[in-house]
Design an enzyme around this catalytic site. Structure first.
Site, PDB file in Angstrom:
ATOM      1  N   LYS A 165     -59.495 -21.306 -48.035  1.00 42.37           N
ATOM      2  CA  LYS A 165     -60.506 -21.047 -49.072  1.00 42.37           C
ATOM      3  C   LYS A 165     -61.495 -19.964 -48.646  1.00 42.37           C
ATOM      4  O   LYS A 165     -62.469 -19.697 -49.355  1.00 42.37           O
ATOM      5  CB  LYS A 165     -61.244 -22.338 -49.407  1.00 42.37           C
ATOM      6  CG  LYS A 165     -60.294 -23.446 -49.903  1.00 42.37           C
ATOM      7  CD  LYS A 165     -61.008 -24.605 -50.516  1.00 42.37           C
ATOM      8  CE  LYS A 165     -60.037 -25.740 -50.838  1.00 42.37           C
ATOM      9  NZ  LYS A 165     -60.291 -26.360 -52.127  1.00 42.37           N
ATOM     10  N   ASP A 217     -58.668 -31.754 -59.518  1.00 44.59           N
ATOM     11  CA  ASP A 217     -57.610 -30.774 -59.229  1.00 44.59           C
ATOM     12  C   ASP A 217     -56.658 -30.634 -60.411  1.00 44.59           C
ATOM     13  O   ASP A 217     -55.939 -29.649 -60.523  1.00 44.59           O
ATOM     14  CB  ASP A 217     -56.810 -31.206 -57.995  1.00 44.59           C
ATOM     15  CG  ASP A 217     -57.646 -31.093 -56.730  1.00 44.59           C
ATOM     16  OD1 ASP A 217     -58.425 -30.137 -56.627  1.00 44.59           O
ATOM     17  OD2 ASP A 217     -57.532 -31.980 -55.861  1.00 44.59           O
ATOM     18  N   LYS A 243     -58.813 -40.268 -81.279  1.00 46.05           N
ATOM     19  CA  LYS A 243     -58.491 -41.300 -80.299  1.00 46.05           C
ATOM     20  C   LYS A 243     -56.977 -41.538 -80.244  1.00 46.05           C
ATOM     21  O   LYS A 243     -56.337 -41.673 -81.294  1.00 46.05           O
ATOM     22  CB  LYS A 243     -59.212 -42.604 -80.677  1.00 46.05           C
ATOM     23  CG  LYS A 243     -59.026 -43.692 -79.647  1.00 46.05           C
ATOM     24  CD  LYS A 243     -59.662 -45.004 -80.093  1.00 46.05           C
ATOM     25  CE  LYS A 243     -59.261 -46.096 -79.110  1.00 46.05           C
ATOM     26  NZ  LYS A 243     -59.465 -47.429 -79.642  1.00 46.05           N
ATOM     27  N   ASN A 249     -63.759 -39.294 -60.914  1.00 44.95           N
ATOM     28  CA  ASN A 249     -63.625 -39.841 -59.556  1.00 44.95           C
ATOM     29  C   ASN A 249     -64.922 -40.553 -59.171  1.00 44.95           C
ATOM     30  O   ASN A 249     -65.862 -40.591 -59.958  1.00 44.95           O
ATOM     31  CB  ASN A 249     -63.274 -38.719 -58.580  1.00 44.95           C
ATOM     32  CG  ASN A 249     -64.299 -37.607 -58.607  1.00 44.95           C
ATOM     33  OD1 ASN A 249     -65.451 -37.807 -58.247  1.00 44.95           O
ATOM     34  ND2 ASN A 249     -63.889 -36.436 -59.093  1.00 44.95           N
ATOM     35  N   LYS A 264     -58.506 -26.005 -44.853  1.00 42.05           N
ATOM     36  CA  LYS A 264     -59.295 -25.597 -46.033  1.00 42.05           C
ATOM     37  C   LYS A 264     -60.249 -24.464 -45.672  1.00 42.05           C
ATOM     38  O   LYS A 264     -60.523 -23.584 -46.494  1.00 42.05           O
ATOM     39  CB  LYS A 264     -60.075 -26.798 -46.595  1.00 42.05           C
ATOM     40  CG  LYS A 264     -59.176 -27.797 -47.310  1.00 42.05           C
ATOM     41  CD  LYS A 264     -59.920 -29.017 -47.799  1.00 42.05           C
ATOM     42  CE  LYS A 264     -58.936 -30.130 -48.138  1.00 42.05           C
ATOM     43  NZ  LYS A 264     -59.570 -31.415 -48.390  1.00 42.05           N
TER      44      LYS A 264
HETATM   45  N1  CTP Z   1     -62.923 -27.596 -54.791  1.00 46.25           N
HETATM   46  C1  CTP Z   1     -63.108 -26.622 -55.760  1.00 46.25           C
HETATM   47  N2  CTP Z   1     -62.297 -26.603 -56.860  1.00 46.25           N
HETATM   48  C2  CTP Z   1     -61.347 -27.526 -57.022  1.00 46.25           C
HETATM   49  C3  CTP Z   1     -61.129 -28.507 -56.048  1.00 46.25           C
HETATM   50  C4  CTP Z   1     -61.942 -28.528 -54.932  1.00 46.25           C
HETATM   51  O1  CTP Z   1     -63.998 -25.803 -55.604  1.00 46.25           O
HETATM   52  N3  CTP Z   1     -60.586 -27.476 -58.122  1.00 46.25           N
HETATM   53  C5  CTP Z   1     -63.793 -27.571 -53.605  1.00 46.25           C
HETATM   54  C6  CTP Z   1     -64.621 -28.809 -53.398  1.00 46.25           C
HETATM   55  O2  CTP Z   1     -65.874 -28.681 -54.061  1.00 46.25           O
HETATM   56  C7  CTP Z   1     -64.786 -28.845 -51.880  1.00 46.25           C
HETATM   57  C8  CTP Z   1     -63.499 -28.212 -51.383  1.00 46.25           C
HETATM   58  O3  CTP Z   1     -62.956 -27.477 -52.459  1.00 46.25           O
HETATM   59  O4  CTP Z   1     -65.869 -28.051 -51.464  1.00 46.25           O
HETATM   60  C9  CTP Z   1     -62.480 -29.187 -50.873  1.00 46.25           C
HETATM   61  O5  CTP Z   1     -62.243 -30.174 -51.844  1.00 46.25           O
HETATM   62  P1  CTP Z   1     -61.223 -31.386 -51.555  1.00 46.25           P
HETATM   63  O6  CTP Z   1     -61.158 -32.247 -52.766  1.00 46.25           O
HETATM   64  O7  CTP Z   1     -61.560 -32.020 -50.241  1.00 46.25           O
HETATM   65  O8  CTP Z   1     -59.862 -30.648 -51.323  1.00 46.25           O
HETATM   66  P2  CTP Z   1     -58.890 -29.913 -52.303  1.00 46.25           P
HETATM   67  O9  CTP Z   1     -59.034 -28.440 -52.075  1.00 46.25           O
HETATM   68  O10 CTP Z   1     -59.069 -30.396 -53.705  1.00 46.25           O
HETATM   69  O11 CTP Z   1     -57.473 -30.338 -51.727  1.00 46.25           O
HETATM   70  P3  CTP Z   1     -56.818 -31.826 -51.652  1.00 46.25           P
HETATM   71  O12 CTP Z   1     -57.343 -32.555 -52.866  1.00 46.25           O
HETATM   72  O13 CTP Z   1     -55.372 -31.570 -51.681  1.00 46.25           O
HETATM   73  O14 CTP Z   1     -57.307 -32.416 -50.352  1.00 46.25           O
END
Ligand code: CTP
Length: 398
Positions: A343, A280, A290, A211, A339
């Protein structure tokens, strides 16, 4: 960051003395009050006028330069006692030996003796001189007495040798001053675990899914925390940033690596700040070779990764503070509040990718700090400043 700080630069006779003009100029730009003392030999490499023009202050070379006007606060005492920080750079073997043995036979060696402030010493000399046991012994002695030694850099030296002995860059020298005195040390004794940057999920030995995260926000948090005296571990995805001074950095690549490091270190930390953009989803299979193209389209099967914040949040101890970040493109606050709860975090820092000046790659951010009791919307500010505001809030939550 150094506004109104009184900084005394002591310049001795090494070729790298010329770099100190940049250091003086950079400090003045940060609105510090910069004073300079030089040895006679340093004036062979750079003139006193260079420093007096840059700093707008008189440069002292000889103790007997002092004029009757100076006798109210004799400079060979007052320059050291009124400084917030002294930096000896470049520090020759000679000045290191003098300071280590309490010799005060010129302006530079004299002003350090009455000083009560932090003293940073940046050795710079030929590699064999630097490795000389007597020089090393003097350096060790200075460390024992609380002087901070800035490690010389390695490279091609002006004397023709290759090795350790270069004065670090002006930027690095200024950063070491910032690290020492820019912030109040109100996080001393605290252990802070930070993660930053993107993760990379390999499809095959050539390709990966990632990303746009630059890591700048998390690195700003780690830098601010270290500048405020905390012990900091930074778990970092692949980024193009220097490790902040005083920070212990662990490099990882994938979401799985990040999960392992973060869950391994979580119980160590008093505060955990998770700014990494963790994938995610990751490919169900990573090909060993490859992947070759074929005529048709292709799709990639992805599986969920572990939610690291959620895992750590579910196990958090009573006195731990956990901060997450939330990057959204719509319904920023509503989604971020969810969140906070899902979380089990103490705070979520919400930022929108759609707001100019916020989000990935840029040096600024616009954050709303959400806790269960309140929401604080911060205006546009540098990521470093935002990091400090987050740390202020963490201290208030503790
Ligand atoms: N995070 C994490 N582990 C993951 C995904 C996210 O610890 N696999 C943490 C990120 O570091 C951040 C928080 O969760 O502190 C929120 O991340 P974000 O990308 O905004 O949200 P997601 O929980 O991934 O949900 P979505 O992508 O559906 O918005």
């Amino acid at each position: 960051m150094l506004k109104d700080k009184n900084i005394l630069l002591l310049v001795t006779g090494g070729i790298a003395a010329y770099k100190m003009a940049d250091v003086a100029s950079m400090l003045v730009k940060q609105e510090a009050d910069v004073h300079v003392c030089m040895t006679e030999n340093a004036t062979k490499f750079i003139t006193a006028e260079t420093f007096s023009v840059l700093t707008k202050n008189k440069v002292y070379i000889d103790v007997f330069d002092e004029t009757p006007d100076d006798y109210v606060n004799v400079p060979h005492i007052s320059l050291g006692t009124s400084a917030d920080l002294i930096m000896v750079a470049p520090a020759t073997a000679d000045i290191i030996g003098k300071i280590a043995n309490g010799i005060a036979d010129d302006m530079v060696s004299t002003v350090v003796l009455p000083a009560r402030c932090p003293i940073l010493i940046a050795p710079s000399m030929n590699v064999y001189m630097y490795e000389n046991k007597i020089v090393q012994d003097n350096i060790e002695k200075l460390k024992r007495f609380g002087y901070k030694i800035i490690e010389p850099a390695s490279g091609h030296l002006a004397c023709g040798y290759d090795g350790k002995g270069k004065l670090p860059t002006p930027e690095a020298l200024v950063e070491s001053i910032i690290h020492e005195i820019a912030e109040e040390k109100n996080l001393a004794g605290k252990k802070i675990l930070v993660n930053a940057g993107p993760t990379c999920e390999s499809l095959d030995p050539v390709r990966f899914i990632t990303n746009h995260s630059s890591g700048k926000m998390g690195y700003a948090v780690a830098r601010a925390a270290a500048n405020r005296g905390a012990e900091v571990i930074l778990v970092s995805g692949p980024v193009n940033l220097d490790t902040p001074l005083g920070v212990n950095r662990i490099d990882i690549t994938s979401a799985e690596d990040m999960y392992k490091e973060m869950t391994d270190k979580a119980s160590w930390a008093d505060v955990i700040i998770m700014s990494a953009a963790v994938a995610d989803y990751t490919p169900e299979h990573t090909a060993d070779e490859k992947i070759k193209k074929s005529d048709g389209d292709m799709s990639i099967a992805l599986k969920r990764t572990n939610d690291i914040l959620k895992t750590i949040g579910s196990k958090k101890s009573e006195d731990q503070i956990i901060v997450g970040f939330s990057m959204e493109t719509e319904n920023v606050l509503e989604n971020s509040r969810k969140k906070l709860e899902s979380k089990n975090a103490d705070m979520i820092c919400a930022n929108s990718l759609r707001t100019p000046g916020a989000g990935y790659q840029v040096d600024t951010n616009i954050i709303t700090m959400i806790t269960k009791d309140d929401e604080t919307e911060l205006p546009l500010m540098s990521k470093y400043e935002a990091a400090n505001r987050i740390l202020d809030k963490v201290l208030a939550l503790k």
